[in-house]
Scaffold this active site. Sequence first.
Site, PDB file in Angstrom:
ATOM      1  N   VAL A 161       7.449  -2.276   7.064  1.00 43.37           N
ATOM      2  CA  VAL A 161       7.387  -0.806   7.109  1.00 43.37           C
ATOM      3  C   VAL A 161       8.020  -0.257   5.834  1.00 43.37           C
ATOM      4  O   VAL A 161       9.143  -0.616   5.477  1.00 43.37           O
ATOM      5  CB  VAL A 161       8.134  -0.244   8.348  1.00 43.37           C
ATOM      6  CG1 VAL A 161       8.057   1.279   8.351  1.00 43.37           C
ATOM      7  CG2 VAL A 161       7.574  -0.829   9.634  1.00 43.37           C
ATOM      8  N   LYS A 162       7.251   0.604   5.157  1.00 43.45           N
ATOM      9  CA  LYS A 162       7.735   1.144   3.884  1.00 43.45           C
ATOM     10  C   LYS A 162       8.308   2.540   4.136  1.00 43.45           C
ATOM     11  O   LYS A 162       7.619   3.410   4.691  1.00 43.45           O
ATOM     12  CB  LYS A 162       6.539   1.230   2.939  1.00 43.45           C
ATOM     13  CG  LYS A 162       6.849   1.032   1.484  1.00 43.45           C
ATOM     14  CD  LYS A 162       5.514   1.008   0.736  1.00 43.45           C
ATOM     15  CE  LYS A 162       5.664   0.743  -0.713  1.00 43.45           C
ATOM     16  NZ  LYS A 162       4.390   0.953  -1.421  1.00 43.45           N
ATOM     17  N   VAL A 163       9.561   2.728   3.727  1.00 43.95           N
ATOM     18  CA  VAL A 163      10.196   4.046   3.891  1.00 43.95           C
ATOM     19  C   VAL A 163      10.719   4.496   2.530  1.00 43.95           C
ATOM     20  O   VAL A 163      11.110   3.671   1.697  1.00 43.95           O
ATOM     21  CB  VAL A 163      11.359   3.994   4.918  1.00 43.95           C
ATOM     22  CG1 VAL A 163      10.872   3.542   6.294  1.00 43.95           C
ATOM     23  CG2 VAL A 163      12.498   3.101   4.448  1.00 43.95           C
ATOM     24  N   THR A 199       0.874  -1.183   0.000  1.00 47.25           N
ATOM     25  CA  THR A 199       0.000   0.000   0.000  1.00 47.25           C
ATOM     26  C   THR A 199       0.906   1.226   0.000  1.00 47.25           C
ATOM     27  O   THR A 199       2.116   1.118   0.213  1.00 47.25           O
ATOM     28  CB  THR A 199      -0.923   0.039   1.229  1.00 47.25           C
ATOM     29  OG1 THR A 199      -0.126   0.212   2.410  1.00 47.25           O
ATOM     30  CG2 THR A 199      -1.757  -1.224   1.370  1.00 47.25           C
TER      31      THR A 199
END
Length: 217
Positions: free
Chosen positions: A82-84, A27
């Site tokens: 976790v998207k960074v 997402t």
Amino acid sequence: MKFFVDTADVDAIRELNDLGMVDGVTTNPSLILKAGRDITEVTREICAMVDGPVSAEVVAEKAEDMIREGKILAQIADNIAVKVPLTWDGLKACRALSQDGHMVNVTLCFSPAQAILAAKAGATFISPFIGRLDDIHLDGVDLIADIREIYDNYGYETQILAASIRSVNHIIEVGKIGTDVITAPPGVIKSMANHVLTDKGLEQFNKDWAKTGQKIG
Ligand code: E4P
């Protein structure tokens, strides 16, 4: 090839998941907007449905704020990645979150140099955006090939997650190169089933079957 679905649309994920087509979900803030749902609520629902990693993206720009947001997102479920973003601060956050035991997906990657940094920072996934490179007349598929070659040369364990996929052809091309994962919108994944000769063949079989006058069962 692992299939991640690039959407926050729970019904679309369920349809593909029920067919065994979903190894994970990605997402981003734009997809959360499109779904019109609360991020925590919709992400929790997706995590409960899907066995594999579910990427949820931080929105802060400073490393310490990304780390704080990342830890909050990681509390939603055990399968959160976790998207960074691939910025210097994003790499710092990647390092801290991965050392803390979290899966990290480093997103918005547009060059092999960026992908090397993400691997060294301990990323679980690197997300090179193919379609957005094609949009500016660069070759997104070439980027996947370059990263594959470099990662293999040095045995980096970061998984290549080919993102911003716009067509079935993208999926086939990155599959030939050996991407670890693709993430694509549900519509693109479903359109992999389409072939004009399948439609034509079926039409002929149906016509011939009608002429036999038979029934099965
Ligand atoms: C990946 O994780 C991103 O959410 C996505 O693939 C971006 O795709 P787009 O360029 O079609 O928005």
